[in-house]
Design a protein around this motif. Structure first.
Motif, PDB file in Angstrom:
ATOM      1  N   GLY A  53     -74.210 -87.735  39.246  1.00 50.16           N
ATOM      2  CA  GLY A  53     -74.572 -87.106  38.114  1.00 50.16           C
ATOM      3  C   GLY A  53     -73.447 -86.481  37.398  1.00 50.16           C
ATOM      4  N   ALA A  54     -72.307 -86.022  38.067  1.00 53.40           N
ATOM      5  CA  ALA A  54     -71.062 -85.464  37.148  1.00 53.40           C
ATOM      6  C   ALA A  54     -70.337 -86.337  36.637  1.00 53.40           C
ATOM      7  N   LEU A  55     -70.149 -87.701  37.437  1.00 54.04           N
ATOM      8  CA  LEU A  55     -69.623 -88.794  36.605  1.00 54.04           C
ATOM      9  C   LEU A  55     -70.541 -88.993  35.539  1.00 54.04           C
ATOM     10  N   THR A  56     -71.593 -89.161  35.653  1.00 57.17           N
ATOM     11  CA  THR A  56     -72.579 -89.505  34.262  1.00 57.17           C
ATOM     12  C   THR A  56     -72.161 -88.637  33.272  1.00 57.17           C
TER      13      THR A  56
ATOM     14  N   VAL B 274     -65.517 -98.322  40.848  1.00 56.14           N
ATOM     15  CA  VAL B 274     -64.936 -98.038  42.379  1.00 56.14           C
ATOM     16  C   VAL B 274     -65.890 -97.023  42.774  1.00 56.14           C
ATOM     17  N   PHE B 275     -66.129 -95.970  42.148  1.00 51.00           N
ATOM     18  CA  PHE B 275     -66.838 -94.746  42.349  1.00 51.00           C
ATOM     19  C   PHE B 275     -68.313 -95.021  42.816  1.00 51.00           C
ATOM     20  N   ASP B 276     -68.724 -95.867  41.834  1.00 51.05           N
ATOM     21  CA  ASP B 276     -70.413 -96.171  42.174  1.00 51.05           C
ATOM     22  C   ASP B 276     -70.485 -97.246  43.528  1.00 51.05           C
TER      23      ASP B 276
ATOM     24  N   PHE C  37     -67.278-104.325  42.469  1.00 48.90           N
ATOM     25  CA  PHE C  37     -68.326-103.484  42.962  1.00 48.90           C
ATOM     26  C   PHE C  37     -68.696-104.209  44.052  1.00 48.90           C
ATOM     27  N   SER C  38     -69.061-105.576  44.055  1.00 46.99           N
ATOM     28  CA  SER C  38     -69.828-105.947  45.391  1.00 46.99           C
ATOM     29  C   SER C  38     -68.788-106.306  46.411  1.00 46.99           C
ATOM     30  N   GLY C  39     -67.553-106.503  46.198  1.00 44.97           N
ATOM     31  CA  GLY C  39     -66.528-106.685  47.393  1.00 44.97           C
ATOM     32  C   GLY C  39     -66.423-105.197  47.989  1.00 44.97           C
ATOM     33  N   ILE C  40     -66.297-104.035  47.255  1.00 42.12           N
ATOM     34  CA  ILE C  40     -66.119-102.863  47.918  1.00 42.12           C
ATOM     35  C   ILE C  40     -67.411-102.613  48.788  1.00 42.12           C
TER      36      ILE C  40
END
Length: 435
Positions: free
Chosen positions: A59-62, A84-86, A136-139
């Protein structure tokens, strides 16, 4: 220094970038609502703290993303930071059930966690950048499998291997493979989308560029038939149309009137040329160069060109009369037309494609147009055009058999249409124009 076209491209690219950022930020808000609902329904007493931390962080990042997008602030690498954060949040959610208490692996929370993982995957794909999807998928997958391995070893370290441990491992690995396949599909789709979009933009840019030369009907036919626009040598009718006395005229009238005069003249000539199936090769100041028989020759090119010249003469006369009635200047125009061999086609030079036409037919047509002034004629054409176009009966032609053309050793036979204030042929002979 960047030119105006480059500045416009940069401005459009920047505007599209912030449109994507605003859309992504508002979609994050929707994803936040989905995350809250899924975690709220699937939460247990043991997972409440993890879920609450995930919701607060996301929520904060949003909110930050929304504020920056609305203010049009932030650098391009922020999109990488968001992804990366997600991805790390998804790994945290998977961590919550992989390390659940107990000897056996428990993946009861995999369904809601995976749902959120897929939602955030599609959100990353909405940026239409394959590298972000793969990042995203790799992380997620690497973090998932690494934690899965640690968890299995931790459970196996408590005692003898249990069948449920391996079953859970294989189940989680299968889910990770499914997630990886979905990510691969999203990445390929975004890549294909970008390729198609780039192709469409190039095609539209090429169509817009060629629309300066060809009528909409001819352009549609070219695209439908796939006619090549590469350089080729063909029989072509070339026509030059030029305003008489434009240089002195441009020094005596306001710029607004001059711009309107040129705009009306070019529109009139273009409309008439397109109506007869011709193409506009280029605008040269107060002149227009047109061609009939490009990009492919037909049997009636000369006939259509001659008919266009005669109709255009009448249209220009009416246009001058209309301007005279409304108190504007009414310049005369001269038309030169020749039928012969020329080399024509599209020349590619960097980001700009230009249709060009060169050769003897072009040079002769231009020289014939220049004869309109000494002959006091509205149209001057080579006899080849009249014969090939069967245009003897279109107007009351006057013929000359010994006209000297600049750049040619042999004299030409021409036909022309005199203005009412035409000069006597004897005066032309004394000036060396004809014999």
């Amino acid at each position: 220094m960047l030119d105006l076209a480059s500045e416009e491209l940069l401005t459009n690219a920047e505007r599209r970038r912030w449109q994507r950022e605003r859309r992504s930020a508002w979609l994050r808000l929707v994803a936040l609502a989905i995350l809250v609902v899924n975690l709220g329904l699937a939460g247990t007493q043991d997972s409440e703290i993890v879920h609450a931390n995930v919701v607060v962080a996301y929520g904060a990042l949003t909110i930050l993303a929304l504020v920056l997008a609305e203010l049009r602030r932030g650098t391009k690498w922020l999109s990488w930071l968001y992804v990366v954060f997600d991805a790390l949040l998804v790994v945290v959610l998977f961590h919550e059930h992989l390390f659940a208490p107990g000897k056996d692996l428990d993946h009861a929370l995999t369904a809601p966690s995976l749902a959120i993982g897929f939602v955030l995957l599609t959100h990353a794909a909405m940026r239409l950048r394959p590298m972000l999807v793969f990042l995203f998928s790799g992380i997620v997958i690497l973090g998932w499998l690494a934690l899965l391995t640690v968890a299995v070893e931790a459970h196996l370290g408590k005692g003898a291997p249990h069948a449920r441990d391996w079953s859970a491992f294989l189940t989680e690995a299968a889910l990770a493979a499914a997630f990886g396949f979905a990510a691969l599909v999203c990445g390929l789709l975004t890549h294909d989308h970008n390729v198609l979009l780039k192709t469409a933009v190039l095609a539209e840019r090429r169509r817009a560029n060629l629309s300066r030369f060809f009528s909409p009907t001819v352009l549609t036919e070219l695209q439908a038939t796939g006619t090549s626009l590469a350089l080729g040598r063909r029989e072509v009718a070339v026509m030059f149309v030029d305003l008489r006395g434009f240089t002195s005229l441009s020094e005596s009238i306001p710029l607004e009137m001059l711009a309107r005069l040129l705009a009306e003249f070019r529109e009139l000539v273009t409309r008439e040329v397109f109506a007869h199936g011709g193409m506009i090769d280029k605008f040269i100041g107060d002149g227009v160069m047109a061609a009939f028989g490009q990009p492919k020759s037909t049997a009636d090119d000369a006939a259509r060109a001659l008919e266009c010249a005669v109709h255009l003469r009448s249209m220009l006369h009416d246009w001058a009369a209309m301007r005279r009635r409304r108190g504007d200047v009414d310049p005369r125009a001269g038309i030169g037309l020749h039928f012969g061999t020329a080399i024509g086609g599209v020349l590619r030079s960097g980001s700009h494609d230009e249709f060009t036409l060169v050769g003897d037919a072009v040079n002769v047509a231009q020289r014939l147009e220049r004869l309109c002034k000494p002959l006091d004629a509205s149209i001057v054409v080579s006899l080849e055009v009249v014969e090939a176009g069967r245009g003897q009966g279109l107007v009351n032609w006057q013929y000359e058999n010994g006209v000297e053309i600049e750049g040619r050793s042999k004299r030409m036979r021409i036909a022309y249409v005199s203005n009412e204030q035409g000069r006597a042929t004897g005066e032309l002979i004394q000036q060396g124009v004809c014999r």
